[in-house]
Enzyme design. Structure first.
Site, PDB file in Angstrom:
ATOM      1  N   TYR A  15       0.810  -1.220   0.000  1.00  0.00           N
ATOM      2  CA  TYR A  15       0.000   0.000   0.000  1.00  0.00           C
ATOM      3  C   TYR A  15       0.845   1.272   0.000  1.00  0.00           C
ATOM      4  CZ  TYR A  15      -3.713  -3.193   1.446  1.00  0.00           C
ATOM      5  OH  TYR A  15      -4.608  -4.231   1.512  1.00  0.00           O
ATOM      6  N   HIS A  20      -4.479   6.134  -1.478  1.00  0.00           N
ATOM      7  CA  HIS A  20      -5.120   6.044  -0.164  1.00  0.00           C
ATOM      8  C   HIS A  20      -4.123   6.331   0.961  1.00  0.00           C
ATOM      9  CE1 HIS A  20      -9.030   5.247   1.380  1.00  0.00           C
ATOM     10  NE2 HIS A  20      -8.844   4.030   1.827  1.00  0.00           N
ATOM     11  N   ASP A  91      -7.018  11.317   2.154  1.00  0.00           N
ATOM     12  CA  ASP A  91      -7.242  11.427   0.712  1.00  0.00           C
ATOM     13  C   ASP A  91      -8.699  11.774   0.438  1.00  0.00           C
ATOM     14  OD1 ASP A  91      -8.529   8.441  -0.317  1.00  0.00           O
ATOM     15  OD2 ASP A  91      -7.587   8.525   1.648  1.00  0.00           O
ATOM     16  N   ASN A 112     -14.113   5.583   4.899  1.00  0.00           N
ATOM     17  CA  ASN A 112     -14.167   4.658   6.035  1.00  0.00           C
ATOM     18  C   ASN A 112     -13.225   5.024   7.177  1.00  0.00           C
ATOM     19  OD1 ASN A 112     -16.218   3.056   4.968  1.00  0.00           O
ATOM     20  ND2 ASN A 112     -14.763   1.834   3.791  1.00  0.00           N
TER      21      ASN A 112
END
Length: 187
Positions: A15, A20, A91, A112
C-alpha cells in the site's frame, strides 16, 4: 500545548505508494523535514516534534484505514489532546489532484477512515486536511483507483503538493484553523 497529527493510510509495502496512503506520505515528508523518525508503538508509528512552543505527536495508524479510530482515540487519550487539536490527513476523491481543503469538522463523505474516527471519538467535530486525489475512474472502480498508484504526471507534481500540505500543518498548529483555511484551501 499538544497537537495530534494523524496521517491516514494502510500499513504494508503493498500500500506504500497508493493514493489512499497520502496521509502517510505527508507525515513522512513532515518528519523528514523536521529530522525526526517514527518508532512503532501501540496502534501505529509515532514521532514527536516541536513547533515553537507547541508539541506535536505524529501518528501513522497500523490499524488499517477502516479501524483508524482505534489509534486516534488511544493516542488522543494517552497524550491528553483535545479534539480540536487533532488534525487528520486524508485522501479525497471529490477534490482535484493535489488540491487541499482544511475543515474544522464535517461528515465522513463515505470515507471509512473518517467514519471510524468519528465513531471512536463520538463526534465529527475534529479538524481534517483533505488532499485531493481526483476521481479519474470508471463506475465501480473506486476501490481499485484509491488503492492504485499515482500517474507519472501526478508523481512528478506530488513532492511540491506534499510540501504545501506540510506547510498547512504548520499553519494549523501555529496560526489556528481559521488562518490555515484561508491560506491553503483550494491552493
Amino acid at each position: 500545548m499538544k497537537y495530534l497529527i494523524v496521517g491516514l493510510g494502510n500499513p504494508g509495502y503493498e500500500y506504500s505508494d497508493t493514493r489512499h496512503n497520502i496521509g502517510f506520505m505527508i507525515l513522512d515528508a513532515f518528519a523528514e523535514a523536521s529530522n525526526i523518525t517514527f518508532k512503532t508503538e501501540r496502534y501505529g508509528d509515532i514521532a514527536y516534534s516541536r513547533l515553537k512552543n507547541k508539541q506535536l505527536v505524529l501518528l501513522k495508524p497500523s490499524t488499517f484505514m477502516n479501524l483508524s479510530g482505534n489509534a486516534v482515540r488511544y493516542w488522543s487519550q494517552k497524550e491528553n489532546i483535545q479534539i480540536d487539536h487533532i488534525l487528520i490527513l486524508v485522501d479525497d476523491i471529490a477534490l482535484p489532484f493535489g488540491s487541499l481543503r482544511i475543515k474544522a469538522s464535517g461528515s465522513d463523505a463515505g470515507h471509512n477512515g473518517l467514519k471510524s474516527i468519528a465513531q471512536m471519538l463520538g463526534s465529527q467535530a475534529y479538524p481534517r486536511l483533505r488532499f485531493g486525489i481526483g476521481h479519474d475512474f470508471n463506475q465501480g472502480m473506486q476501490v481499485d483507483y484509491v488503492l492504485g498508484t499515482f500517474t507519472r504526471e501526478q508523481q512528478s507534481l506530488l513532492p511540491e503538493r506534499i510540501d504545501i500540505a506540510t506547510d498547512a500543518i504548520k499553519s494549523f498548529v501555529l496560526e489556528g484553523i481559521g488562518n490555515a483555511m484561508c491560506k491553503f484551501n483550494n491552493k
